[in-house]
Scaffold this motif. Structure first.
Motif, short mmCIF file in Angstrom:
data_model
loop_
_atom_site.label_atom_id
_atom_site.label_comp_id
_atom_site.label_asym_id
_atom_site.label_seq_id
_atom_site.Cartn_x
_atom_site.Cartn_y
_atom_site.Cartn_z
N GLY A 145 0.79 -1.22 0.00
CA GLY A 145 0.00 0.00 0.00
C GLY A 145 0.82 1.26 0.00
O GLY A 145 0.25 2.37 0.03
N ILE A 146 2.15 1.14 -0.04
CA ILE A 146 3.03 2.31 -0.09
C ILE A 146 3.85 2.30 -1.38
O ILE A 146 3.84 3.27 -2.14
N LEU A 147 4.55 1.20 -1.61
CA LEU A 147 5.36 1.04 -2.82
C LEU A 147 4.71 0.03 -3.75
O LEU A 147 4.17 -0.99 -3.30
N LEU A 148 4.78 0.29 -5.06
CA LEU A 148 4.34 -0.70 -6.04
C LEU A 148 5.25 -1.91 -5.93
O LEU A 148 6.47 -1.79 -6.02
N PRO A 149 4.69 -3.10 -5.70
CA PRO A 149 5.55 -4.28 -5.56
C PRO A 149 6.02 -4.79 -6.92
O PRO A 149 5.26 -4.81 -7.89
N PRO A 150 7.28 -5.20 -7.02
CA PRO A 150 7.77 -5.74 -8.29
C PRO A 150 7.21 -7.14 -8.53
O PRO A 150 6.79 -7.83 -7.60
N LEU A 151 7.22 -7.53 -9.78
CA LEU A 151 6.96 -8.92 -10.12
C LEU A 151 8.22 -9.73 -9.85
O LEU A 151 9.32 -9.18 -9.72
N TYR A 152 8.10 -11.02 -9.74
CA TYR A 152 9.23 -11.89 -9.42
C TYR A 152 9.76 -11.64 -8.01
O TYR A 152 10.84 -12.10 -7.67
N GLU A 153 9.04 -10.86 -7.19
CA GLU A 153 9.41 -10.60 -5.80
C GLU A 153 10.86 -10.14 -5.65
O GLU A 153 11.58 -10.54 -4.75
N GLY A 154 11.28 -9.29 -6.56
CA GLY A 154 12.58 -8.66 -6.39
C GLY A 154 13.74 -9.33 -7.07
O GLY A 154 14.89 -8.93 -6.85
N ARG A 155 13.49 -10.37 -7.86
CA ARG A 155 14.60 -10.99 -8.59
C ARG A 155 15.06 -10.08 -9.72
O ARG A 155 14.27 -9.46 -10.42
N LEU A 156 16.38 -9.99 -9.90
CA LEU A 156 16.94 -9.24 -11.01
C LEU A 156 17.09 -10.15 -12.22
O LEU A 156 17.50 -11.31 -12.10
N LEU A 157 16.79 -9.63 -13.39
CA LEU A 157 16.98 -10.32 -14.65
C LEU A 157 18.07 -9.62 -15.44
O LEU A 157 18.63 -8.61 -15.00
N ASP A 158 18.38 -10.16 -16.61
CA ASP A 158 19.43 -9.58 -17.45
C ASP A 158 18.83 -9.05 -18.74
O ASP A 158 18.02 -9.72 -19.38
N ALA A 159 19.21 -7.82 -19.09
CA ALA A 159 18.77 -7.22 -20.36
C ALA A 159 20.00 -6.65 -21.05
O ALA A 159 20.43 -5.54 -20.75
N GLU A 160 20.58 -7.46 -21.91
CA GLU A 160 21.78 -7.04 -22.66
C GLU A 160 22.88 -6.56 -21.72
O GLU A 160 23.52 -5.52 -21.95
N GLY A 161 23.11 -7.32 -20.65
CA GLY A 161 24.16 -6.98 -19.71
C GLY A 161 23.77 -5.97 -18.65
O GLY A 161 24.60 -5.64 -17.78
N ARG A 162 22.53 -5.48 -18.68
CA ARG A 162 22.07 -4.52 -17.69
C ARG A 162 21.08 -5.20 -16.74
O ARG A 162 20.30 -6.05 -17.17
N PRO A 163 21.11 -4.85 -15.46
CA PRO A 163 20.11 -5.42 -14.54
C PRO A 163 18.72 -4.94 -14.91
O PRO A 163 18.52 -3.76 -15.26
N ALA A 164 17.77 -5.84 -14.86
CA ALA A 164 16.40 -5.52 -15.26
C ALA A 164 15.42 -6.04 -14.22
O ALA A 164 15.68 -7.03 -13.52
N SER A 165 14.27 -5.37 -14.14
CA SER A 165 13.21 -5.78 -13.22
C SER A 165 11.88 -5.69 -13.94
O SER A 165 11.74 -5.00 -14.96
#
Length: 310
Positions: free
Chosen positions: A67-87
């Protein structure tokens, strides 16, 4: 934005169930954002501290921040997007930029007051520092890299007059509160849509710090004449009414707000001049107002707040 990054962010969104055409929502050096239907994919800055970023994402997913912050999908796991961290994030409805009278100032103040009251013990950790002062230093460095102008020199003098902690060169005197770190109206969305409550987004700067920093941009706009006095009072009154800890519960708030507001004025003015230089144009009215505010900061003793009485 590189086409390969677009494709990768689009593919991440589709893997999470997004459908429809890909729409680029933002394309900056510090963040590229692509929407695919109800899913938003974000490539964070290439130089992100991934360990701190994971903690920030996990914090946003924590039940205490519901109710304060929009929650991420994947519960906070980082993914990779062409060598950049992605969420990955659910789609929210942002503040309408063409409806300033409908801006949710009271709701924003309430969210900040709630954020600043969240107990930090037991949250994912170690919680990183709030990155607001570091962004002031980065903005000043970007301004130094462009051709010098009288306006630019004024902004840099105002920056040099800030306490070291406010320009990212020392630990802040207060760092006991969970802070957003980059609060402005572009950091709010309604979720779920349509008609959901307002939530804060963008956790790249989230961390422990001085909660006054989260009020500093509206305070700086007010001091520069860019935010109407009645809007500022509505925002401040709502923040206090919801028990916000950044300022005293009544009376003059500027002993707490003055240094952060000066710092955000410097940051905003520096980035405005960098933008004007990149576009090969003179500063516009808003950019001039920010530079004028920096000129007043330069003339003002560091221990005296200007009169901001409406």
């Amino acid at each position: 934005m590189g086409t390969s990054l677009t494709y990768r962010l689009t593919a991440l969104g589709r893997d999470m169930g997004g459908d429809g055409p890909a729409v680029v929502l933002a394309d900056r050096s510090d963040g590229t954002v692509v929407r695919v239907g109800p899913v938003v994919s974000k490539a964070h800055a290439p130089d992100s501290d991934t360990s701190a970023l994971v903690t920030r994402l996990r914090t946003a997913a924590h039940p205490r921040l519901g109710g304060i912050l929009l929650p991420p999908l994947y519960e906070g796991r980082l993914l990779d997007a062409e060598g950049r961290p992605a969420s990955l994030w659910p789609l929210g409805l942002p503040v309408a930029p063409d409806e300033p009278d409908a801006a949710p100032w009271e709701e924003t103040a309430a969210l900040l007051a709630r954020l600043h009251s969240v107990p930090t013990a037991g949250l994912p950790g170690p919680l990183p520092s709030m990155r607001g002062p570091a962004k002031v230093a980065r903005a000043a460095a970007r301004l130094r890299a462009v051709a010098p102008t009288p306006a630019g020199e004024t902004v840099l003098r105002a920056c040099s007059g800030l306490p070291p902690w406010a320009r990212g060169e020392a630990a802040p005197p207060r760092a006991d509160t969970l802070c957003h770190g980059d609060l402005h109206l572009g950091q709010l969305v309604r979720y779920p849509v349509p008609g959901g409550p307002w939530l804060l987004i963008d956790v790249d700067d989230l961390g422990l710090g001085d909660p006054a920093w989260d009020l500093a941009r509206p305070a700086a706009w007010y001091a520069a004449g860019l935010l109407a006095p009645d809007v500022w009072q509505r925002f401040l009154t709502a923040y206090r009414a919801y028990g916000g800890r950044a300022v005293r519960p009544d009376g003059d708030p500027w002993p707490e707000l003055d240094i952060p507001a000066r710092a955000l004025t410097v940051q905003s003015a520096a980035l405005a001049l960098v933008r004007a230089a990149a576009e090969r144009r003179a500063p516009d009215e808003v950019e001039e107002a920010l530079t004028d505010a920096c000129a007043r900061i330069v003339r003002l003793p560091s221990d005296v707040a200007p009169d901001r009485t409406p």
